[in-house]
Write an enzyme that holds these catalytic residues in place. Structure first.
Site, PDB file in Angstrom:
ATOM      1  NE  ARG A 293      -2.719   1.227   3.528  1.00  0.00           N
ATOM      2  CZ  ARG A 293      -3.656   1.342   4.477  1.00  0.00           C
ATOM      3  NH1 ARG A 293      -4.933   1.452   4.140  1.00  0.00           N
ATOM      4  NH2 ARG A 293      -3.326   1.305   5.754  1.00  0.00           N
TER       5      ARG A 293
ATOM      6  CG  ASP B  32      -4.200   2.446  11.284  1.00  0.00           C
ATOM      7  OD1 ASP B  32      -5.191   3.104  11.677  1.00  0.00           O
ATOM      8  OD2 ASP B  32      -4.261   1.664  10.320  1.00  0.00           O
TER       9      ASP B  32
END
Length: 564
Positions: A189, A469
């Site tokens: 990603r 996160d």
């Protein structure tokens, strides 16, 4: 660089024989490029031909990237003025036509359990060895983009693709990759369009962080991955429109041409994690139809995007984040529409993240957490999802047991969900609930602890048995802003009442100030916390962001200026 990275055995770069044969045709000079930071081994990881590719890519893509970011700002201004997101009138033909995406590669046919995480060597080895079908190596929400972190992550992934990555822990424990056929499929990603890579400047401008991440990985690994029918594969984050998807198509096609790869060799999955994107899922699939293999319910960023999109809408205030679950009607409509859209087009419909981590020393609490995971995965598989995400290896057998029991086939494309008819109002109707004092204070703690760790170079932090996160921290940060600014005289609930806690206390800046001042005492000795030395800086930054008259687009934008 983290301790884990320094202990790893990582070849500085890949042998020339494994690079795409036509890479020599790429520009060997990098006129106009400047690197503003230096770390050991940088020249081997970023050789002249690769820098030349970055220059070519930047010049081809940057003007349109700037235009797309400007379009985002214009759209948000319209939302702030009272407009509501909706399905596009100019793309009805795309939505109504019968078409399919390109065939899905064998390596991505079965994706029932995927694990995600940052790109430090220990994580890379453990994730690839975890038994999950896929590992999403994350340069975005779970990586703090220091220059050392980014280059260490690229080195680790290159060594993993080669099969040579090893790691030695401080206690002498050795970590090595399992045989190739036993490893998870690697999906990378890159960062979203909004993030710059300030350490690489071309013609005086920072290159897009996502272009840097994608191109460096592809340059080092494309040939090996292609030879093994393993990609390269990417997850594309935070898209808001079909035009932004088309820009990724242009960028990927450009790199394929530069490296001599067949068109469509690099496959992608797109995260539907912004509210505007849910109204353009058909269009995003169509823009990437030669290479896209699926869409993913990026639930945490999606909730954050809902908050950000409706930052000026007093009637769209959400309860505390623990109550904003996927069973809420607006989130259920989003996930079920994603399934229907993907399966109609022959693409995977991936489920969302289970952020829980095992609770050591408390069997009853751990079982309650695992029960929530099982219920979430059962909801996903019975709705028709083709796979799911977990944040911790211990959750892989939990998720797999649910999907194995209810999905005997590699995927569920045959589950067309023609019963789903999600309207605009279904997708934007806010969830109901409360804001407890504990929930209010927990948002403050999560923001401060996560931002302190991020500023210190750690983008993935366990807090209260959840893996936090940037996406989860963004929810907490945006909710604080929303609650406070819709209790302030400048904004109220639709009925004119201020936002308040479940016990009747009005949420105002005095309450915020008291909670913020009390936080260091609640945390105790911060020396053992990730980024503990930067707690005061994180408190100041949260105070600044929360008091801003307008919700700042991403907390990582002002925070990025404070690293390196």
């Amino acid at each position: 660089m983290s301790a884990t990275a320094t202990a790893a055995t990582i070849p500085p770069t890949r042998p020339a024989s494994s690079r795409p044969a036509s890479v020599a045709a790429a520009p060997r000079a990098a006129a106009g490029l400047a690197l503003t930071e230096r770390v050991a081994g940088q020249e081997q990881l970023l050789p002249a031909p690769l820098l030349g590719l970055l220059v070519s890519l930047h010049r081809a893509i940057e003007p349109e990237r700037r235009a797309r970011l400007a379009a985002r700002r214009e759209r948000q201004a319209a939302f702030d003025a009272g407009a509501l997101p909706d399905f596009r009138a100019d793309t009805v033909a795309i939505r109504e036509a019968n078409w399919k995406v390109a065939p899905i590669p064998r390596a991505l046919q079965d994706r029932r359990v995927e694990i995600t995480g940052p790109t430090d060597p220990k994580m890379v080895i453990n994730a690839l060895n975890s038994g999950a079908q896929c590992y999403m190596a994350d340069f975005e929400d779970s990586t703090a983009p220091t220059w050392r972190n980014l280059l260490a992550g690229q080195r680790a992934l290159a060594a993993a693709v080669d099969g040579t990555l090893t790691f030695e822990a401080d206690n002498g424990k050795q970590y090595r990759l399992r045989p190739y056929e036993e490893r998870a499929v690697l999906i990378v990603r890159p960062r979203g369009w909004h993030l710059d890579e300030k350490h690489v400047r071309i013609d005086g401008e920072a290159i897009a962080g996502g272009l840097f991440d994608m191109a460096v990985f592809a340059w080092h690994n494309a040939r090996t991955l292609m030879a093994n029918d393993r990609g390269p594969f990417f997850y594309l984050p935070k898209l808001q429109s079909m035009e932004e998807a088309a820009l990724w198509e242009a960028a990927l096609s450009h790199v394929e041409a530069m490296l001599g790869l067949p068109h469509g060799q690099m496959k992608v999955t797109v995260l539907i994690e912004t509210l505007p994107a849910v109204f353009e899922m058909d269009e995003i699939l169509h823009a990437l139809k030669d290479r896209i293999v699926g869409l993913n319910c990026g639930r945490w960023d999606y909730i954050f995007s809902y908050l950000k999109t409706f930052r000026a809408h007093a009637d769209k205030v959400l309860p505390e984040r623990g109550q904003v679950t996927m069973t809420q009607p607006f989130l259920r409509a989003y996930s079920e529409l994603l399934i229907r859209t993907c399966h109609r087009r022959g693409a995977h419909a991936m489920g969302g993240m289970a952020a829980q981590i095992p609770i050591a020393g408390d069997e009853a609490a751990n079982e309650q957490a695992m029960a929530r995971v099982r219920a979430d995965k059962l909801r996903e598989v019975t709705a028709g999802h083709d796979g799911t995400w977990v944040a911790h290896p211990a959750l892989i057998p939990v998720a797999r047991a649910i999907f194995d029991a209810h999905m005997p086939t590699p995927h569920q494309h045959h589950v067309l969900r023609e019963d789903v008819h999600a309207t605009r109002d279904d997708l934007i109707r806010p969830s109901e609930g409360t804001i407890t004092r504990e929930g209010f204070e927990n948002n403050i703690e999560v923001c401060v602890r996560y931002m302190a760790a991020w500023l210190d170079g750690n983008g993935c932090v366990p807090i209260h048995w959840l893996m936090e996160d940037a996406a989860t921290a963004e929810i907490a940060r945006a909710q604080l802003w929303q609650w406070l600014h819709h209790s302030d005289p400048r904004g109220r609930h639709a009925d004119g009442s201020p936002v308040h806690l479940a016990d009747g206390t009005v949420i105002d800046f005095a309450l915020f100030e008291r909670a913020l001042a009390a936080l260091p005492g609640r945390l105790g000795d911060t020396a053992a916390l990730p980024g503990g030395s930067r707690i005061p800086e994180a408190i100041a930054l949260l105070d600044e962001l929360t008091r801003a008259c307008q919700l700042v687009e991403f907390l990582t934008l002002p925070a990025y200026a404070r690293i390196d």
